[in-house]
Design a protein around this motif. Structure first.
Motif, PDB file in Angstrom:
ATOM      1  N   THR A 186      79.075  40.330  55.743  1.00  0.00           N
ATOM      2  CA  THR A 186      80.025  40.096  56.830  1.00  0.00           C
ATOM      3  C   THR A 186      80.452  38.641  56.924  1.00  0.00           C
ATOM      4  OG1 THR A 186      78.994  41.888  58.068  1.00  0.00           O
ATOM      5  CG2 THR A 186      80.408  40.402  59.303  1.00  0.00           C
ATOM      6  N   LEU A 187      79.505  37.735  56.832  1.00  0.00           N
ATOM      7  CA  LEU A 187      79.842  36.311  56.964  1.00  0.00           C
ATOM      8  C   LEU A 187      80.779  35.827  55.847  1.00  0.00           C
ATOM      9  CD1 LEU A 187      79.325  34.082  58.964  1.00  0.00           C
ATOM     10  CD2 LEU A 187      77.339  33.400  57.631  1.00  0.00           C
ATOM     11  N   PRO A 188      80.482  36.140  54.562  1.00  0.00           N
ATOM     12  CA  PRO A 188      81.454  35.753  53.516  1.00  0.00           C
ATOM     13  C   PRO A 188      82.817  36.429  53.701  1.00  0.00           C
ATOM     14  CG  PRO A 188      79.351  36.264  52.524  1.00  0.00           C
ATOM     15  CD  PRO A 188      79.253  36.660  53.970  1.00  0.00           C
ATOM     16  N   MET A 189      82.802  37.686  54.212  1.00  0.00           N
ATOM     17  CA  MET A 189      84.066  38.382  54.441  1.00  0.00           C
ATOM     18  C   MET A 189      84.903  37.643  55.493  1.00  0.00           C
ATOM     19  SD  MET A 189      84.876  42.077  56.120  1.00  0.00           S
ATOM     20  CE  MET A 189      84.446  41.426  57.721  1.00  0.00           C
ATOM     21  N   LEU A 190      84.265  37.231  56.581  1.00  0.00           N
ATOM     22  CA  LEU A 190      84.983  36.480  57.615  1.00  0.00           C
ATOM     23  C   LEU A 190      85.468  35.136  57.090  1.00  0.00           C
ATOM     24  CD1 LEU A 190      82.807  37.232  60.766  1.00  0.00           C
ATOM     25  CD2 LEU A 190      85.112  38.053  60.261  1.00  0.00           C
ATOM     26  N   GLY A 191      84.648  34.480  56.272  1.00  0.00           N
ATOM     27  CA  GLY A 191      85.061  33.216  55.646  1.00  0.00           C
ATOM     28  C   GLY A 191      86.272  33.410  54.750  1.00  0.00           C
ATOM     29  N   GLY A 192      86.276  34.519  53.994  1.00  0.00           N
ATOM     30  CA  GLY A 192      87.421  34.815  53.133  1.00  0.00           C
ATOM     31  C   GLY A 192      88.668  35.104  53.930  1.00  0.00           C
ATOM     32  N   LEU A 193      88.515  35.826  55.040  1.00  0.00           N
ATOM     33  CA  LEU A 193      89.651  36.137  55.900  1.00  0.00           C
ATOM     34  C   LEU A 193      90.259  34.860  56.466  1.00  0.00           C
ATOM     35  CD1 LEU A 193      91.391  38.240  57.456  1.00  0.00           C
ATOM     36  CD2 LEU A 193      89.671  38.093  59.268  1.00  0.00           C
ATOM     37  N   ILE A 194      89.414  34.030  57.051  1.00  0.00           N
ATOM     38  CA  ILE A 194      89.900  32.796  57.678  1.00  0.00           C
ATOM     39  C   ILE A 194      90.405  31.801  56.638  1.00  0.00           C
ATOM     40  CG2 ILE A 194      89.206  30.796  59.053  1.00  0.00           C
ATOM     41  CD1 ILE A 194      87.250  32.775  60.496  1.00  0.00           C
ATOM     42  N   GLY A 195      89.607  31.595  55.594  1.00  0.00           N
ATOM     43  CA  GLY A 195      89.980  30.615  54.561  1.00  0.00           C
ATOM     44  C   GLY A 195      91.227  31.024  53.792  1.00  0.00           C
TER      45      GLY A 195
END
Length: 147
Positions: free
Chosen positions: A34-43
């Motif tokens: 989840t955390l890398p997914m959110l980072g990918g979404l935002i980044g």
């Protein structure tokens, strides 16, 4: 003296594409958690938005007796005839009629333009091609600056 200012903003659909780029980055990183997914979404969305904003930040201004188009600053004394181009003429001047020496502030999503002769004998640039949504207003401002 008539002044003119226009920002050649990117179309709204490009902002949707920037958001979808963030979603695509999130989906690529989903298997990692989840955390890398959110980072990918935002980044991903942020980087795409910066790209769209940067490309759409070009400005055309006629102020202080000069034409300022993108990074170019051309004094009104070096400008010749300015001609508004409709969509068909603009397409011709950015394709088969184009001169490789010309200065072009070209945005493909803007279908009208202005072609301004460069009369400075020291400058090898024959003309400036400027994509604009308001060609008649730009031509009037350039005529006022030259007068």
């Amino acid at each position: 003296m008539q002044s003119y200012e226009e920002r050649l903003t990117a179309p709204r659909s490009w902002w949707l594409i920037a958001a979808l780029t963030g979603v695509a980055c999130a989906l690529m990183l989903l298997p990692l958690g989840t955390l890398p997914m959110l980072g990918g979404l935002i980044g991903g969305a942020a980087l795409a938005a910066v790209g769209v904003s940067t490309y759409g930040s070009a400005r055309i201004r006629v102020v202080g007796g000069a034409l300022i188009a993108g990074d170019a600053k051309i004094p009104a004394t070096a400008l010749g005839e300015a001609r508004a181009l409709d969509a068909d003429e603009a397409l011709a001047w950015r394709t088969h009629k184009a001169d490789a020496r010309a200065f072009m502030l070209l945005r493909g999503y803007i279908h009208t333009a202005v072609r301004v002769e460069i009369t400075d004998p020291q400058d090898p640039t024959p003309y400036a091609y400027l994509s604009t949504r308001e060609p008649e207003r730009l031509v009037a401002a350039l005529a006022a600056a030259r007068a």
